[in-house]
Enzyme design. Structure first.
Site, PDB file in Angstrom:
ATOM      1  N   LYS A   1      -2.230  -1.517  -3.769  1.00  0.00           N
ATOM      2  CA  LYS A   1      -3.085  -0.337  -3.735  1.00  0.00           C
ATOM      3  C   LYS A   1      -2.223   0.916  -3.751  1.00  0.00           C
ATOM      4  CE  LYS A   1      -6.242   1.847  -0.515  1.00  0.00           C
ATOM      5  NZ  LYS A   1      -6.954   1.711   0.729  1.00  0.00           N
TER       6      LYS A   1
ATOM      7  N   LYS B   1       0.860  -1.174   0.000  1.00  0.00           N
ATOM      8  CA  LYS B   1       0.000   0.000   0.000  1.00  0.00           C
ATOM      9  C   LYS B   1       0.901   1.230   0.000  1.00  0.00           C
ATOM     10  CE  LYS B   1      -3.667   2.410   2.439  1.00  0.00           C
ATOM     11  NZ  LYS B   1      -4.572   2.410   3.590  1.00  0.00           N
TER      12      LYS B   1
HETATM   13  C1  PBG Z   1      -6.939   3.416   5.507  1.00  0.00           C
HETATM   14  C2  PBG Z   1      -7.459   3.363   4.116  1.00  0.00           C
HETATM   15  C3  PBG Z   1      -7.348   4.347   3.118  1.00  0.00           C
HETATM   16  C4  PBG Z   1      -7.996   3.849   1.992  1.00  0.00           C
HETATM   17  C5  PBG Z   1      -8.487   2.605   2.322  1.00  0.00           C
HETATM   18  N1  PBG Z   1      -8.118   2.291   3.626  1.00  0.00           N
HETATM   19  C6  PBG Z   1      -6.830   5.721   3.160  1.00  0.00           C
HETATM   20  C7  PBG Z   1      -5.451   6.040   3.447  1.00  0.00           C
HETATM   21  O1  PBG Z   1      -4.575   5.183   3.589  1.00  0.00           O
HETATM   22  O2  PBG Z   1      -5.187   7.239   3.545  1.00  0.00           O
HETATM   23  C8  PBG Z   1      -8.105   4.560   0.687  1.00  0.00           C
HETATM   24  C9  PBG Z   1      -9.173   4.093  -0.229  1.00  0.00           C
HETATM   25  C10 PBG Z   1      -9.449   5.026  -1.344  1.00  0.00           C
HETATM   26  O3  PBG Z   1      -8.767   6.051  -1.523  1.00  0.00           O
HETATM   27  O4  PBG Z   1     -10.396   4.733  -2.092  1.00  0.00           O
HETATM   28  N2  PBG Z   1      -7.862   2.880   6.425  1.00  0.00           N
END
Ligand code: PBG
Length: 326
Positions: A251, A199
């Site tokens: 992601k 991520k």
């Molecule tokens: C953190 C989380 C995020 C997203 C999913 N889980 C945000 C981040 O890391 O700032 C992002 C999902 C998206 O942008 O559609 N719990």
């Protein structure tokens, strides 16, 4: 002159021919719908940077979830948005069985049973008043091991509330191992872990911060990955697999298709990719201006994510596209 064997266009001549030779398919079961449920609202609340996506009330969540499942989506990924005043330093609402996310899981579980795959975001950022994905040490940095204890507790409550898969998204070291052993100790040996393996710290999460009413000031660069790094994703993959991840995820999706390809080439578990909020917003905004063909762009983006190696794609278009593919 082109030789008779140098004519790949033969296989592109008709729609039927193209359909027959397509290497990548997109089916409803490949798509997972992320959904937001908020506390303290009487009506679904639109998210302005994600036109068409809302924060749900429990009622509207139930309705939308049932409709999505009827369309054949592979599963649902749930995010909870607490009332602003309910946030605290450790994200207590996330582990409260009656908190917004866990209540919604129970509601959907009783409505849908095992007819879909229910997933929950296992992360503290929606619930903390500082907006970070973990708890903070005295010096203000995110405390990895103290956070792991919170994730373990959170995962068990989510399993108890009906999640088939928990989704640790905080990028803490050791999160999969700690959650696996907590689930097993609590008797939830059949609850799986969808691990956010690679991520990245991405500017494309912008609209999501509105979607969950994030309190974050600053950034997540000390725990999410640097967009410059690919080798590091392979290290994260090795760790997650050895810790017991059932599914691994990359992601965002579109800016990281090379990472997805590499992960998919070596992982011996299903691979997911998350087409995130900013990807949704970009296509939506360009289409609104008439600059691109919305439906074609959506299908192309999802097909490309599948082609790059995703077995499963989390996308805010899951329901809409599943309906079209049926
Ligand atoms: C953190 C989380 C995020 C997203 C999913 N889980 C945000 C981040 O890391 O700032 C992002 C999902 C998206 O942008 O559609 N719990």
């Amino acid at each position: 002159m082109t030789s008779p064997t140098d004519r790949p266009r033969r296989l592109r001549t008709t729609p039927a021919m193209r359909r027959m030779v397509a290497e990548t398919s997109l089916e409803p079961r490949h798509l997972v719908l992320p959904m937001f449920v908020a506390d303290g609202i009487d009506e679904p609340r639109p998210i302005s940077s994600m036109p068409g996506v809302v924060q749900h009330t429990p009622d509207s969540l139930r309705e939308a979830a049932v409709a999505a499942v009827e369309s054949g989506v592979g599963g649902l990924m749930l995010f909870g948005v607490p009332a602003e005043g309910d946030k605290d330093a450790v994200g207590s609402v996330g582990t409260d069985p009656d908190g917004v996310l866990n209540s919604a899981l129970r509601l959907l579980k009783s409505e849908l049973g095992d007819s879909t795959v229910l997933m929950a975001d296992t992360c503290l950022d929606e619930f903390t008043d500082h907006g970070h994905c973990g708890v903070l040490a005295d010096d203000g940095t995110v405390d990895n091991d103290a956070t792991l204890l919170r994730y373990a507790e959170m995962a068990v409550v989510q399993a108890q509330s009906g999640a088939h898969l928990v989704g640790p998204s905080g990028m803490m070291d050791g999160q999969v191992a700690v959650i696996r052993s907590a689930l097993d100790d609590a008797g939830y040996t059949d609850t799986g872990i969808l691990a956010y393996t690679a991520k990245y710290s991405s500017a494309f999460y912008g609209p999501f911060r509105e979607a969950v009413g994030s309190s974050l000031r600053g950034d997540r660069k000390s725990y999410q990955q640097d967009p410059a790094n690919l080798r590091e994703a392979m290290r994260e993959l090795e760790l997650d697999l050895s810790e017991g991840a059932d599914i691994v995820m990359v992601k965002p999706a579109m800016s990281y298709l090379d990472v997805l390809r590499r992960v998919a080439d070596v992982a011996d578990v299903p691979v997911a990719a998350y087409q995130i909020s900013g990807e949704y917003a970009m296509i939506t905004a360009a289409a609104e201006r008439g600059w691109i063909d919305r439906d074609a762009a959506i299908l192309e983006s999802l097909t490309s994510i599948r082609r790059a190696g995703a077995d499963i794609v989390l996308t805010y278009w899951a329901h809409e596209v599943a309906d079209k593919l049926r």
